[in-house]
Write a protein that holds these residues in place. Structure first.
Motif, short mmCIF file in Angstrom:
data_model
loop_
_atom_site.label_atom_id
_atom_site.label_comp_id
_atom_site.label_asym_id
_atom_site.label_seq_id
_atom_site.Cartn_x
_atom_site.Cartn_y
_atom_site.Cartn_z
N ALA A 81 34.34 32.98 27.66
CA ALA A 81 33.55 32.04 28.45
C ALA A 81 34.31 31.57 29.67
O ALA A 81 33.75 31.42 30.76
CB ALA A 81 33.15 30.84 27.59
N VAL A 82 35.61 31.34 29.51
CA VAL A 82 36.44 30.91 30.64
C VAL A 82 36.54 32.02 31.69
O VAL A 82 36.44 31.76 32.89
CB VAL A 82 37.84 30.51 30.15
CG1 VAL A 82 38.80 30.32 31.32
CG2 VAL A 82 37.76 29.24 29.35
N LEU A 83 36.75 33.23 31.24
CA LEU A 83 36.80 34.36 32.17
C LEU A 83 35.48 34.50 32.92
O LEU A 83 35.45 34.75 34.13
CB LEU A 83 37.11 35.65 31.42
CG LEU A 83 38.55 35.82 30.92
CD1 LEU A 83 38.66 37.07 30.06
CD2 LEU A 83 39.52 35.90 32.08
N ALA A 84 34.37 34.31 32.20
CA ALA A 84 33.06 34.40 32.83
C ALA A 84 32.88 33.29 33.87
O ALA A 84 32.38 33.53 34.97
CB ALA A 84 31.96 34.33 31.77
N PHE A 85 33.28 32.07 33.51
CA PHE A 85 33.16 30.95 34.45
C PHE A 85 34.02 31.18 35.68
O PHE A 85 33.57 30.96 36.81
CB PHE A 85 33.58 29.65 33.75
CG PHE A 85 33.49 28.44 34.64
CD1 PHE A 85 32.30 27.75 34.79
CD2 PHE A 85 34.60 28.00 35.36
CE1 PHE A 85 32.21 26.64 35.62
CE2 PHE A 85 34.52 26.90 36.19
CZ PHE A 85 33.33 26.22 36.32
N ALA A 86 35.26 31.62 35.47
CA ALA A 86 36.15 31.87 36.59
C ALA A 86 35.62 32.98 37.49
O ALA A 86 35.71 32.90 38.73
CB ALA A 86 37.55 32.21 36.08
N ARG A 87 35.07 34.02 36.87
CA ARG A 87 34.52 35.12 37.68
C ARG A 87 33.30 34.65 38.46
O ARG A 87 33.14 35.01 39.64
CB ARG A 87 34.13 36.29 36.76
CG ARG A 87 33.51 37.48 37.50
CD ARG A 87 34.54 38.11 38.42
NE ARG A 87 33.94 39.17 39.23
CZ ARG A 87 33.36 38.97 40.41
NH1 ARG A 87 33.30 37.75 40.93
NH2 ARG A 87 32.86 39.99 41.08
N ALA A 88 32.47 33.83 37.84
CA ALA A 88 31.31 33.28 38.54
C ALA A 88 31.74 32.37 39.68
O ALA A 88 31.15 32.39 40.77
CB ALA A 88 30.42 32.52 37.56
N LEU A 89 32.77 31.58 39.45
CA LEU A 89 33.25 30.65 40.47
C LEU A 89 33.76 31.38 41.70
O LEU A 89 33.60 30.91 42.83
CB LEU A 89 34.36 29.77 39.87
CG LEU A 89 34.83 28.58 40.70
CD1 LEU A 89 33.70 27.56 40.85
CD2 LEU A 89 36.05 27.92 40.05
N GLY A 90 34.35 32.55 41.49
CA GLY A 90 34.90 33.30 42.61
C GLY A 90 33.99 34.37 43.17
O GLY A 90 34.39 35.11 44.07
N GLU A 91 32.78 34.46 42.66
CA GLU A 91 31.86 35.51 43.10
C GLU A 91 31.50 35.37 44.58
O GLU A 91 31.21 34.29 45.06
CB GLU A 91 30.60 35.49 42.24
CG GLU A 91 29.41 36.28 42.78
CD GLU A 91 29.77 37.70 43.18
OE1 GLU A 91 29.17 38.20 44.13
OE2 GLU A 91 30.66 38.31 42.53
N PHE A 92 31.50 36.51 45.28
CA PHE A 92 31.23 36.50 46.72
C PHE A 92 30.22 37.57 47.13
O PHE A 92 29.14 37.26 47.64
CB PHE A 92 32.54 36.69 47.49
CG PHE A 92 32.35 36.85 48.98
CD1 PHE A 92 32.11 35.75 49.78
CD2 PHE A 92 32.40 38.11 49.57
CE1 PHE A 92 31.92 35.89 51.16
CE2 PHE A 92 32.20 38.27 50.93
CZ PHE A 92 31.96 37.15 51.73
N GLY A 93 30.55 38.83 46.90
CA GLY A 93 29.76 39.93 47.45
C GLY A 93 28.32 39.98 46.99
O GLY A 93 27.39 40.07 47.80
#
Length: 250
Positions: A180-192
Motif C-alpha cells: 500500500a505504501v509503495l502504491a501511495f508513493a507511486r501515485a504521489l509521484g505519477e507524472f506521465g
C-alpha cells in the motif's frame, strides 16, 4: 564497496538538491497558492487511488497466489505490465479507453459523464500505475506465508471470509502495508500518465509533479523547493509505514 557506490548514487542527487535549494525563500516558494493547491490535490488523489488499489488489488493478489486457473500467468503478466510501460503510454491507453472518443468514453458521454481531464482521471491514472506495486508485494507475501494456517482454520470449520479476516490478512499484514505504501508513493509521484490523460488544470488535475515540471520552465528555484518538499513527504510516508509494518510483523 559496490554497496557504498550504490548508496552514493542514490544519496548524492538528494544532497545536490539540498545544496541548490534557495533556503532564504523556501517557505514562500512552497506555500504559494499554486503549490498548496498542487500538494493538496496530490495527497487527496493519491489517497483515493490507494484505497481503490486496496479494494481491487487484494483480491487480485489472492487469486494470483492461491488459484491454479489456466491462463492465470498471462493475466498476471498483463496486470503487471504498467511496471515496465512508459507512463505516457499508459496515459494514451487510458485516453483511448475513457476519453470522449474512447472505447468506453462515448458511452459515458451519452450518460453525461466526462472522465478525461478531470480529477477522476487523475485518480484513474494513479491507480493504473500503482496497482501492480500492491499486487506484486502482497502476492509475494502470500506465497511466502503458504497455505498451512489457512488449511488448519478451514478444517476447524472457519468460513472463507473468516479465514481471510482472521488468518490470511494478519499473516501478510507487513506485505500488505508495504504494498500500500509503495502504491501511495507511486501515485504521489505519477507524472506521465496524469499529464496525458488528465491534463494540467490548476486545482483540478495539476498535481505536485506537474507543478514542478511547469515551475522548472519559469522559476527553477521553486521547482527545486517543490521537489524537495515531494521528497520529504514521500520519505515520511515510507518511514511511517515501514515502522508500522515492522511493528506488526510477527
Amino acid at each position: 564497496m559496490p554497496a557504498l557506490i550504490g548508496c552514493t548514487f542514490v544519496v548524492l542527487p538528494l544532497i545536490a538538491m539540498l545544496v541548490a535549494t534557495d533556503w532564504s525563500n523556501f517557505l514562500p516558494l512552497i506555500t504559494s497558492e499554486s503549490s498548496r493547491a498542487a500538494l493538496a490535490l496530490s495527497l487527496r488523489t493519491s489517497l483515493a487511488s490507494t484505497v481503490v488499489v486496496l479494494v481491487i488489488g487484494v483480491p487480485m493478489a489472492l487469486v494470483f497466489a492461491r488459484s491454479r486457473l489456466p491462463g492465470l500467468s498471462v493475466l498476471r503478466s498483463l496486470v503487471l505490465l504498467p511496471l515496465v510501460l512508459p507512463p505516457v503510454v499508459g496515459g494514451i491507453a487510458l485516453l483511448y479507453t475513457f476519453g470522449r472518443k474512447g472505447l468506453l468514453g462515448e458511452t459515458f458521454e451519452v450518460l453525461g459523464i466526462q472522465i478525461a481531464f478531470t480529477t477522476t482521471a487523475v485518480v484513474i491514472a494513479q491507480t493504473f500505475v500503482a496497482l501492480p506495486f500492491l499486487v506484486i508485494s502482497l502476492e509475494g507475501a502470500l506465497r511466502t506465508a503458504g497455505e498451512r494456517y489457512e488449511a488448519v482454520a478451514a478444517t476447524l470449520g472457519a468460513r472463507p471470509t473468516t479465514v481471510l479476516r482472521r488468518v490470511t490478512i494478519p499473516l501478510v499484514l507487513p506485505g500488505l502495508v508495504s504494498g500500500a505504501v509503495l502504491a501511495f508513493a507511486r501515485a504521489l509521484g505519477e507524472f506521465g500518465a496524469t499529464l496525458t490523460f488528465a491534463g494540467s488544470l490548476q486545482g483540478v488535475t495539476r498535481t505536485l509533479p506537474l507543478e514542478i515540471y511547469l515551475q522548472r520552465e519559469v522559476d527553477p528555484d521553486a521547482a527545486v523547493a517543490l521537489s524537495l518538499l515531494l521528497v520529504v513527504v514521500a520519505a515520511l510516508v515510507v518511514l511511517a509505514a515501514r515502522g508500522r509494518a515492522i511493528g506488526g510483523a510477527p
